[in-house]
Scaffold this motif. Sequence first.
Motif, short mmCIF file in Angstrom:
data_model
loop_
_atom_site.label_atom_id
_atom_site.label_comp_id
_atom_site.label_asym_id
_atom_site.label_seq_id
_atom_site.Cartn_x
_atom_site.Cartn_y
_atom_site.Cartn_z
N ASP A 255 -10.23 -13.59 11.45
CA ASP A 255 -10.49 -13.08 10.10
C ASP A 255 -11.05 -11.66 10.08
O ASP A 255 -11.57 -11.20 9.06
CB ASP A 255 -11.44 -14.01 9.31
N ALA A 256 -10.94 -10.95 11.20
CA ALA A 256 -11.40 -9.55 11.25
C ALA A 256 -10.42 -8.70 10.46
O ALA A 256 -9.21 -8.95 10.48
CB ALA A 256 -11.49 -9.08 12.69
N LEU A 257 -10.92 -7.68 9.76
CA LEU A 257 -10.06 -6.78 9.00
C LEU A 257 -9.30 -5.87 9.97
O LEU A 257 -9.90 -5.16 10.76
CB LEU A 257 -10.90 -5.94 8.03
N LEU A 258 -7.96 -5.91 9.88
CA LEU A 258 -7.12 -5.12 10.78
C LEU A 258 -6.66 -3.81 10.13
O LEU A 258 -6.50 -2.80 10.81
CB LEU A 258 -5.88 -5.92 11.21
N HIS A 259 -6.41 -3.87 8.82
CA HIS A 259 -5.79 -2.71 8.16
C HIS A 259 -6.06 -2.79 6.65
O HIS A 259 -6.14 -3.88 6.09
CB HIS A 259 -4.27 -2.74 8.41
N ALA A 260 -6.20 -1.63 6.01
CA ALA A 260 -6.42 -1.60 4.55
C ALA A 260 -5.51 -0.55 3.92
O ALA A 260 -5.38 0.56 4.45
CB ALA A 260 -7.87 -1.29 4.24
N ASP A 261 -4.87 -0.92 2.82
CA ASP A 261 -4.06 0.01 2.04
C ASP A 261 -4.75 0.26 0.70
O ASP A 261 -5.20 -0.69 0.05
CB ASP A 261 -2.66 -0.56 1.76
N PHE A 262 -4.81 1.52 0.30
CA PHE A 262 -5.41 1.91 -0.97
C PHE A 262 -4.35 2.58 -1.85
O PHE A 262 -3.41 3.19 -1.33
CB PHE A 262 -6.58 2.87 -0.75
N TYR A 263 -4.54 2.47 -3.15
CA TYR A 263 -3.62 3.07 -4.11
C TYR A 263 -4.40 4.04 -4.98
O TYR A 263 -5.37 3.65 -5.64
CB TYR A 263 -2.99 1.96 -4.96
#
Length: 198
Positions: free
Chosen positions: A90-98
């Motif tokens: 459940d570790a955060l691998l990637h984030a996309d922002f708009y």
Amino acid sequence: MKEISINGQVREALGKKASKMLRKEGLVPCNLYGETKGENGLPVALSFTAPMSELRKVVYTPHVYVVNINIDGKERKAIVKELQFHPTSDALLHADFYEVNDQKDITVGIPVKLNGLAQGVRDGGKLNLSIRKIDVTAPYKQIPEILNVDVTNLGLGKAIKVGELSFDGLKLATPAQVVVCSVKETRASKAAAAAAAE
């Protein structure tokens, strides 16, 4: 909508190997999709990294934030578009922002809050919340932190659907037939109804 600030740095090295190294350093690879379009007409992503310690306050929360991202000294306003987590840890691998601005409509899921004591609950029923968020469309400055839904007149066996709701300045993007909440009959309410009938 609440606002929150994070710091980022433009990412030069791309690819899986570089991303792995970044994660070891406590950084998360991110993309910011904005106004810039490529030759094919699709949005061009700005690749950057942000510390996990700062992203934590955006990711692990029930609130929806406008994120002020300071990338190498230049500030941009954005909302979280998509998050990728490791399937087992459940570790955060990637984030996309708009990227957002005052004029442009955005569509975002806003938490629902039920207010009042439903008539059906007074009659022995049980109130069920079917969806936690409703998708709304508007410029980000008009979007509230929560959507208040009054359930006072909701009777036993009845439901409130998205199509029955309206909020000032917001277009509802969740389909009209989706049930927001309902009052289900319980054994106690059936027994009370039977006793009243007799």
